[in-house]
Design a protein around this motif. Structure first.
Motif, PDB file in Angstrom:
ATOM      1  N   ALA A  43      32.683  25.080 -53.862  1.00 52.36           N
ATOM      2  CA  ALA A  43      33.299  24.338 -53.010  1.00 52.36           C
ATOM      3  C   ALA A  43      32.698  23.920 -51.902  1.00 52.36           C
ATOM      4  O   ALA A  43      32.608  22.725 -50.963  1.00 52.36           O
ATOM      5  N   ILE A  44      31.788  24.799 -51.027  1.00 52.60           N
ATOM      6  CA  ILE A  44      30.999  25.229 -49.390  1.00 52.60           C
ATOM      7  C   ILE A  44      30.076  24.636 -49.906  1.00 52.60           C
ATOM      8  O   ILE A  44      29.474  25.945 -50.068  1.00 52.60           O
ATOM      9  N   ASP A  48      28.095  22.182 -45.445  1.00 55.66           N
ATOM     10  CA  ASP A  48      29.284  22.013 -44.996  1.00 55.66           C
ATOM     11  C   ASP A  48      29.318  23.051 -44.063  1.00 55.66           C
ATOM     12  O   ASP A  48      29.330  23.752 -43.730  1.00 55.66           O
ATOM     13  N   SER A  50      34.003  24.619 -42.778  1.00 52.73           N
ATOM     14  CA  SER A  50      35.075  25.036 -43.015  1.00 52.73           C
ATOM     15  C   SER A  50      36.225  25.169 -41.731  1.00 52.73           C
ATOM     16  O   SER A  50      35.490  25.870 -41.079  1.00 52.73           O
ATOM     17  N   ARG A  72      43.719  17.927 -41.350  1.00 54.14           N
ATOM     18  CA  ARG A  72      42.800  16.875 -42.635  1.00 54.14           C
ATOM     19  C   ARG A  72      42.816  15.316 -42.377  1.00 54.14           C
ATOM     20  O   ARG A  72      41.604  15.395 -42.505  1.00 54.14           O
ATOM     21  N   LYS A  79      35.537  21.354 -44.467  1.00 59.16           N
ATOM     22  CA  LYS A  79      36.444  21.564 -45.059  1.00 59.16           C
ATOM     23  C   LYS A  79      37.281  22.886 -45.062  1.00 59.16           C
ATOM     24  O   LYS A  79      37.348  22.819 -43.569  1.00 59.16           O
ATOM     25  N   ASP A 100      40.333  22.260 -49.374  1.00 60.23           N
ATOM     26  CA  ASP A 100      38.773  21.778 -50.714  1.00 60.23           C
ATOM     27  C   ASP A 100      39.015  23.026 -51.772  1.00 60.23           C
ATOM     28  O   ASP A 100      38.226  23.281 -52.482  1.00 60.23           O
TER      29      ASP A 100
END
Length: 416
Positions: A43-44, A48, A50, A72, A79, A100
């Motif tokens: 996902a990352i 990225d 987060s 968001r 993320k 995410d």
């Protein structure tokens, strides 16, 4: 003390590997964590960063939701990573679109903490209510990642306030800011010379207050309730259902919804065996059966917050035994009087609502029968206590805005 903590964590991990063979929930707990790092890796990406939210379980997730929704929108460049400790949170919310990456938090060892933070690449970490994992907190501090606690609650019997709690106090002091629910929690932190706190309240008030603005209509509830008085019993455990059994079986003229916390087939069968009135399961519903039944059992998840819209009276489970009171604010936001068990001292919202006379706590089936009967027979009492509940929710919103103001300040200072 840190060495002992880490040793005990490793011992606990080894014990869980063995114990999972004898307990379905422990097996879910252990096996689910095997994919945690893989989920993060997928996902990352390398470019990225987060914002990490950690919740113990489902209740803490509900507290995180209003913040996550705003993050968001306002910080879309990051993320969102969402971790859970408990299967009852992860298994229900693993598909949420608010994050995410949704995963179990790996056990709190130094190596797990290092790997997790390396993969998640958080710019900010937000812990909800009362989860404190020292190795993760120390690693976040080492990486200069700001950490917030939101909707925090502290009690003087916690380890932080004990003479032997030095290691946990050290972990607590890594947190950059505490947003706590009440003044008592702030004072306890001050007793440790921790002054970086704000009494913001509970973000669940913001969460549930949004519910009343939504379309809460459910066709099956329209068919079931009709023009009858309706009692909704939400998040019940077997001990709650035993408490309610006498009242339910004496009142076939009242429409009663039972939404048990556990919906395994054997639990549903055990609940059905208690009931002498005509009953229908949500999974087997049809219009004729709904019209004819006195009791509707909700053997599905995700419906309760809207079902409370139809309640004239609500019973909220978890406070008869030691499992923990479930969310009383969901019915309160609709202006519904609430009945609970009498083990609620750790839940500030229940303590306050009982003081305000918007909530009734019962110790046994006789008290439960008496209170519910009073509420059924006395519309004025229902209206009065319901208004108290609704006003209580409305007057305690705003925690999310306070937290977001702080995030804006971090952003302006280049910290996120």
């Amino acid at each position: 003390m840190g060495t002992l903590y880490n040793l005990l964590t490793h011992v606990a991990g080894a014990h869980l590997q063995v114990a999972q063979g004898f307990n379905k929930k422990l097996k879910t707990f252990v096996q689910g964590r095997k994919r945690s790092f893989q989920i993060l890796e997928e996902a990352i990406g390398s470019g990225d960063q987060s914002i990490w939210f950690h919740c113990a379980s489902l209740g803490e997730f509900e507290q995180a939701v209003p913040i996550m929704e705003e993050v968001r929108k306002k910080y879309a460049q990051y993320k969102i990573v969402l971790t859970f400790f408990s299967p009852s949170g992860y298994e229900v919310k693993k598909d949420t679109t608010l994050a995410d990456a949704v995963l179990y938090l790996p056990l709190d060892t130094p190596s797990n903490a290092r790997r997790f933070i390396e993969l998640a690449k958080p710019r900010l970490a937000i812990f909800v209510k009362y989860e404190f994992w020292p190795n993760y907190l120390f690693e976040l501090k080492k990486k200069d990642v700001p950490v917030l606690l939101v909707s925090g609650v502290f009690r003087k019997n916690q380890i932080f306030f004990k003479p032997h709690g030095g290691f946990m106090r050290k972990a607590l002091r890594t947190i950059d800011h505490f947003f706590v629910q009440n003044k008592a929690s702030e004072e306890l932190l001050k007793s440790l010379k921790i002054n970086n706190s704000t009494v913001s309240g509970d973000t669940r008030f913001d969460r549930v207050s949004h519910q009343i603005e939504m379309d809460n209509t459910l066709d099956f509830m329209e068919d079931f309730k009709g023009d009858s008085l309706c009692v909704v019993c939400g998040s019940t455990w077997p001990e709650d259902e035993i408490l309610l059994e006498g009242f339910i079986n004496k009142h076939p003229e009242i429409k009663i919804v039972l939404a048990p916390h556990k919906i395994d087939p054997e639990k549903i069968e055990a609940l059905q065996s208690l009931l002498k009135t005509k009953t229908v399961l949500y999974s087997e519903k049809n219009k004729t059966a709904l019209n004819d039944a006195s009791v509707l059992i909700i053997d599905a998840i995700g419906l309760l917050s809207k079902i409370y819209y139809y309640a004239d009276i609500a019973y909220v489970g978890g406070a008869v035994g030691k499992t923990g009171l479930h969310n009383i604010l969901e019915p309160a936001t609709f202006g519904v009087p609430i009945v609970i068990g009498n083990n609620y001292s750790k839940f500030p919202e229940a303590v306050k609502l009982e003081q305000l006379a918007g909530l009734f706590a019962v110790a046994n089936s006789e008290e439960c029968d008496r209170i519910l009967t009073r509420l059924v027979e006395n519309q004025h009492l229902r209206n009065k206590t319901g208004m108290i509940c609704g006003h209580y929710v409305n007057s305690n919103t705003g925690a999310t805005a306070i937290i977001l103001d702080y995030l804006d300040k971090l952003n302006r200072n280049g910290l996120i």
